[in-house]
Motif scaffolding. Structure first.
Motif, short mmCIF file in Angstrom:
data_model
loop_
_atom_site.label_atom_id
_atom_site.label_comp_id
_atom_site.label_asym_id
_atom_site.label_seq_id
_atom_site.Cartn_x
_atom_site.Cartn_y
_atom_site.Cartn_z
N VAL A 235 87.14 38.19 25.53
CA VAL A 235 87.20 37.08 26.48
C VAL A 235 86.39 35.89 25.96
O VAL A 235 86.85 34.74 25.97
N GLU A 236 85.19 36.17 25.47
CA GLU A 236 84.32 35.11 24.94
C GLU A 236 84.94 34.44 23.72
O GLU A 236 84.90 33.22 23.58
N VAL A 237 85.53 35.24 22.84
CA VAL A 237 86.15 34.70 21.63
C VAL A 237 87.30 33.76 21.99
O VAL A 237 87.45 32.69 21.41
N GLY A 238 88.09 34.16 22.99
CA GLY A 238 89.17 33.29 23.44
C GLY A 238 88.66 31.95 23.94
O GLY A 238 89.18 30.89 23.59
N ALA A 239 87.61 32.00 24.76
CA ALA A 239 87.04 30.78 25.32
C ALA A 239 86.43 29.88 24.26
O ALA A 239 86.51 28.64 24.35
N LYS A 240 85.83 30.49 23.25
CA LYS A 240 85.16 29.71 22.21
C LYS A 240 86.12 29.14 21.17
O LYS A 240 85.71 28.33 20.33
N ASN A 241 87.37 29.59 21.20
CA ASN A 241 88.31 29.17 20.17
C ASN A 241 89.49 28.38 20.73
O ASN A 241 90.61 28.44 20.20
N GLY A 242 89.22 27.65 21.80
CA GLY A 242 90.18 26.65 22.24
C GLY A 242 91.01 26.98 23.46
O GLY A 242 91.88 26.20 23.84
N CYS A 243 90.77 28.13 24.10
CA CYS A 243 91.54 28.48 25.30
C CYS A 243 90.72 28.20 26.55
O CYS A 243 89.64 28.78 26.74
N ALA A 244 91.23 27.33 27.40
CA ALA A 244 90.47 26.90 28.58
C ALA A 244 90.33 28.00 29.62
O ALA A 244 89.36 28.02 30.39
N TYR A 245 91.27 28.93 29.68
CA TYR A 245 91.23 30.01 30.68
C TYR A 245 91.36 31.34 29.97
O TYR A 245 92.44 31.72 29.50
N SER A 246 90.25 32.06 29.85
CA SER A 246 90.22 33.36 29.17
C SER A 246 89.58 34.36 30.14
O SER A 246 88.42 34.18 30.54
N GLN A 247 90.36 35.37 30.54
CA GLN A 247 89.91 36.26 31.62
C GLN A 247 90.16 37.73 31.29
O GLN A 247 91.10 38.07 30.57
#
Length: 317
Positions: A235-247
């Motif tokens: 989840v954190e990796v998604g948020a840190k790499n350009g995805c505004a909504y990572s859940q």
């Protein structure tokens, strides 16, 4: 009514790693060999669906060894256990099977080797996580010191700054660990580390797959459990790499459809202890609402396979 179009970028690799697959197989083979009940100390892997399924087959999950009768087998979880646990099982003359992931066992051996060389160990990990507890429990109190952040490195009190080594929890974020390792090397120039960080191949591969899809999607859903370290890192990796909504979602029923209103491209992955059936359940939930196109984004191919312990190798698979 016409369904709106939706493209799913399905990350690969995702889901079960070899260590999780082996641990689940160990419980199933133990039930086949000794019958129910078979006791398991802690969740065999961090996934409620998996644990509930094994419970239905006859596995009994307990927190500590003293909750187990001495005349039934006990299995230690994939996360590893302190040395005191198998020692106590031996003292009680119990049958026990160690399902510790071989990559975690590798870290245990590494820590012991450094200790034998007279080095104090610093462990990069999360306090209270079963894997951290198990690794720190391989050596006497005080021989393994825990750091969770770069800030912790500045305040840690070591015995001898020139006689140190570090090991890493296998399920951490690769990117976050780099900063902590750099801080350790800066403060303790003679610290000894592994040839490469102990983060396992499956953790790294799943994070790389998320990095590949994150910039191109409107949202990312990670199928996994709240107590799964590697799932939360995704989840954190998604948020840190350009995805505004990572859940994180455990099941399709956890999807927040209002938050996804207007989404046209979504990324889906799964933590290393989440079965593919739950990924399919989430995809089916989207198919019910959207005209779905699935695009598999593969960044690595995994062919790792771990043998089960010798005591179970006579069980037909």
């Amino acid at each position: 009514m016409t369904k709106p179009p939706l493209t799913i970028h399905l990350a690969a690799p995702r889901g079960f790693c070899a260590g999780v697959d082996r641990a689940i197989k160990i419980v199933e083979m133990a039930l086949a060999k000794w019958g129910a009940p078979v006791y398991v100390r802690h969740e065999i892997v961090h996934n409620k669906f998996v644990v509930d399924g094994l419970r239905e087959k006859g596995a009994v999950f307990v927190e500590e060894l003293d909750e187990c009768p001495t005349d039934r087998p006990v299995i230690f979880s994939a996360h590893g256990v302190p040395k005191a646990v198998p020692a106590e099982a031996q003292r009680r003359e119990m049958i026990y099977v160690d399902a510790t992931c071989p990559l975690v066992s590798k870290v245990h051996i590494e820590a012991e080797r450094h200790a034998d060389a007279g080095l104090q160990i610093i462990m990069i990990g999360h306090e209270g996580h079963p894997e951290t507890v198990g690794t720190m429990g391989q050596l006497p109190d005080g021989e393994v010191l825990l750091v969770e952040t770069e800030a912790d490195v500045a305040t840690i009190d070591v015995r001898d700054p020139e006689k140190l080594a570090f090991v890493t929890q296998t399920t951490l974020s690769v990117d976050d660990t780099i900063g902590i390792v750099a801080a350790l090397n800066a403060r303790f120039p003679k610290i000894v580390g592994p040839h490469k960080e102990d983060i396992c191949y499956a953790t790294t591969n799943r994070q790389e797959a998320v990095k590949a899809i994150a910039p191109d999607v409107d949202a990312i859903l990670v199928v996994g459990a709240p107590n799964s370290s590697n799932s939360r890192r995704l989840v954190e990796v998604g948020a840190k790499n350009g995805c505004a909504y990572s859940q994180l979602v455990q099941r399709s029923g956890d999807i927040d459809w209002r938050a996804l209103d207007g989404v046209r491209i979504i990324g889906i992955t799964a933590g290393a202890s989440a079965p593919e059936v739950l990924v399919n359940e989430v995809i089916d939930a989207f198919r019910a609402r959207y005209d779905v196109t699935v695009d598999v984004v593969e960044t690595a191919v995994e062919r790792v396979n771990f043998k089960v312990p010798r005591v179970l190798r006579d069980v037909p698979v």
